[in-house]
Design a protein around this motif. Structure first.
Motif, short mmCIF file in Angstrom:
data_model
loop_
_atom_site.label_atom_id
_atom_site.label_comp_id
_atom_site.label_asym_id
_atom_site.label_seq_id
_atom_site.Cartn_x
_atom_site.Cartn_y
_atom_site.Cartn_z
N THR A 1 0.83 -1.20 0.00
CA THR A 1 0.00 0.00 0.00
C THR A 1 0.87 1.25 0.00
N ALA A 2 1.94 1.24 0.79
CA ALA A 2 2.85 2.39 0.85
C ALA A 2 3.50 2.62 -0.51
N GLU A 3 3.85 1.55 -1.17
CA GLU A 3 4.49 1.68 -2.49
C GLU A 3 3.52 2.31 -3.49
N VAL A 4 2.27 1.87 -3.46
CA VAL A 4 1.25 2.43 -4.36
C VAL A 4 1.04 3.92 -4.07
N LYS A 5 1.05 4.29 -2.78
CA LYS A 5 0.81 5.69 -2.39
C LYS A 5 2.05 6.56 -2.51
N GLY A 6 3.19 5.93 -2.76
CA GLY A 6 4.43 6.70 -2.82
C GLY A 6 4.90 7.16 -1.46
N VAL A 7 4.63 6.35 -0.44
CA VAL A 7 4.99 6.69 0.93
C VAL A 7 6.26 5.93 1.31
N ALA A 8 7.11 6.57 2.10
CA ALA A 8 8.36 5.94 2.53
C ALA A 8 8.07 4.67 3.31
N PRO A 9 8.80 3.58 3.05
CA PRO A 9 8.58 2.31 3.75
C PRO A 9 8.70 2.43 5.27
N ALA A 10 9.47 3.41 5.75
CA ALA A 10 9.63 3.59 7.20
C ALA A 10 8.31 3.88 7.90
N ARG A 11 7.33 4.40 7.16
CA ARG A 11 6.04 4.73 7.75
C ARG A 11 5.24 3.48 8.12
N VAL A 12 5.58 2.34 7.50
CA VAL A 12 4.80 1.12 7.72
C VAL A 12 4.87 0.68 9.18
N GLY A 13 6.08 0.61 9.73
CA GLY A 13 6.23 0.20 11.12
C GLY A 13 5.52 1.12 12.08
N GLU A 14 5.60 2.41 11.82
CA GLU A 14 4.94 3.39 12.69
C GLU A 14 3.43 3.24 12.64
N ALA A 15 2.90 3.01 11.43
CA ALA A 15 1.45 2.83 11.28
C ALA A 15 0.99 1.57 12.01
N LEU A 16 1.75 0.50 11.91
CA LEU A 16 1.39 -0.74 12.59
C LEU A 16 1.39 -0.56 14.11
N GLN A 17 2.36 0.18 14.63
CA GLN A 17 2.39 0.44 16.06
C GLN A 17 1.20 1.29 16.48
N THR A 18 0.85 2.28 15.68
CA THR A 18 -0.26 3.18 16.02
C THR A 18 -1.57 2.42 16.14
N VAL A 19 -1.79 1.46 15.23
CA VAL A 19 -3.07 0.73 15.26
C VAL A 19 -3.00 -0.53 16.12
N GLY A 20 -1.90 -0.69 16.86
CA GLY A 20 -1.80 -1.80 17.80
C GLY A 20 -1.54 -3.16 17.19
N LEU A 21 -0.90 -3.16 16.02
CA LEU A 21 -0.61 -4.43 15.35
C LEU A 21 0.89 -4.68 15.21
N GLY A 22 1.69 -3.95 15.97
CA GLY A 22 3.13 -4.12 15.87
C GLY A 22 3.58 -5.54 16.18
N ASN A 23 2.94 -6.16 17.16
CA ASN A 23 3.33 -7.52 17.54
C ASN A 23 2.67 -8.59 16.68
N ARG A 24 1.79 -8.17 15.75
CA ARG A 24 1.16 -9.12 14.83
C ARG A 24 1.52 -8.82 13.38
N ARG A 25 2.56 -8.02 13.20
CA ARG A 25 2.95 -7.58 11.86
C ARG A 25 3.33 -8.76 10.97
N GLY A 26 3.85 -9.83 11.55
CA GLY A 26 4.29 -10.98 10.77
C GLY A 26 3.23 -12.03 10.55
N ASP A 27 2.03 -11.81 11.08
CA ASP A 27 0.93 -12.76 10.90
C ASP A 27 0.22 -12.50 9.58
N LYS A 28 -0.22 -13.58 8.95
CA LYS A 28 -0.92 -13.43 7.68
C LYS A 28 -2.28 -12.77 7.90
N PHE A 29 -2.67 -11.96 6.92
CA PHE A 29 -3.91 -11.20 7.01
C PHE A 29 -5.11 -12.11 7.22
N LYS A 30 -5.12 -13.30 6.59
CA LYS A 30 -6.27 -14.20 6.70
C LYS A 30 -6.49 -14.67 8.13
#
Length: 300
Positions: free
Chosen positions: A98-127
């Protein structure tokens, strides 16, 4: 406080259907602004217009004091429909795409995951995510560009109570970071618990707008009877300066007191007029009853 969004006289017609009819409202900076109304009231149409997804039939809107442009769009994050994430990719991998499509720096991904409380589930499959986690990942995708404003359409729709609570906490957390949030909901409880300001829509018309505390007042209802004829009780109540509203209903007088006025003061005022009330019953005015009064009332 400056207004982030100004809507002036927006209307939208689909053939014979008037989806929006001369809607005007202002969203203050730093607010959590709820568009509240039954399904089909025009909430999603309003959001679609101000995000330039739908063309208005009439009226104008301005973001940050200016017409919507490519530069102002970058300051707005939106979630109108749940993004199509790949089920066999992890939450982090989906956000990186999604970040690549939006032209957003990859560094924002980790911050966004932490903000929404998914930092510890970042490696789990979406399904494997719960519905609440999927919705939080979608909000994380909307936050990737670090927008000043977040626009959410029915963010808790279809979630179980736990998922609803998670999203509500997330909205309050995001707002605490200084962002303005605009959300649409048909749930009165959601708006009352989360929002600072609100607009009530019904059949495409604006019925009320302003701070939640002023629209959904917490005044008690007082029911009176006895001691004098009903018409005398009604006129006496209407003449009292601290009575906000009085009317005849079900063979008793229903009185709404102004904020901060106790029912004992009402009793004393009637006694001073020579009326010893036979009945005085106090009931808390429910939010549902107030909402129904608003959407049924005529709005000039």
């Amino acid at each position: 406080m400056a207004d982030i969004l100004e809507i002036q006289g927006i209307s939208k017609r689909y053939g014979a259907v008037q989806a929006l009819d001369q809607v005007s409202l202002n969203v203050p900076q730093g607010s959590i602004y709820g568009l509240l109304g039954p399904n089909g009231s025009g909430k999603t149409t309003t959001l679609g217009i101000v995000l330039d997804v739908i063309n208005a039939s009439a009226g104008t809107f301005r973001w940050f004091g200016q017409p919507l442009s490519k530069s102002t769009k970058r300051r707005i994050g939106a979630l109108l429909e749940t993004p199509n994430f790949y089920p066999y990719l992890t939450g982090e991998e989906n956000l990186r795409l999604t970040a690549e499509v939006k032209g957003v720096a990859p560094a924002r991904v980790g911050e966004a995951l932490q903000t929404v409380g998914l930092g510890n589930r970042r490696g789990d499959k979406f399904k494997g995510y719960s519905l609440g986690m999927k919705q939080r990942l979608a909000i994380g995708a909307a936050l990737l560009g670090d927008p000043e404003v977040l626009v959410l359409d029915e963010p808790t729709n279809g979630l179980d109570p736990e998922g609803i609570a998670e999203v509500r906490r997330l909205i309050l957390h995001i707002a605490s970071q200084g962002k303005t949030i605009v959300l649409a909901s048909h749930l009165l409880d959601e708006v009352e618990k989360v929002c600072t300001h609100m607009a009530v829509l019904r059949n495409g018309k604006l019925k009320a707008q302003g701070p939640v505390s002023s629209i959904l007042a917490t005044n008690d209802l007082v029911f009176l009877n006895g001691g004098a004829p009903l018409e005398t009780l009604l006129q006496t109540a209407l003449a009292l300066p601290f009575v906000a509203e009085a009317r005849l209903t079900d063979q008793q007088i229903q009185v709404t007191l102004q904020n901060g006025v106790d029912s004992s003061e009402l009793n004393r005022a009637f006694f001073a007029q020579g009326i010893a009330l036979g009945q005085l019953v106090v009931r808390k005015k429910s939010l549902e009853s107030q909402f129904l009064e608003i959407i049924k009332a005529d709005h000039a």
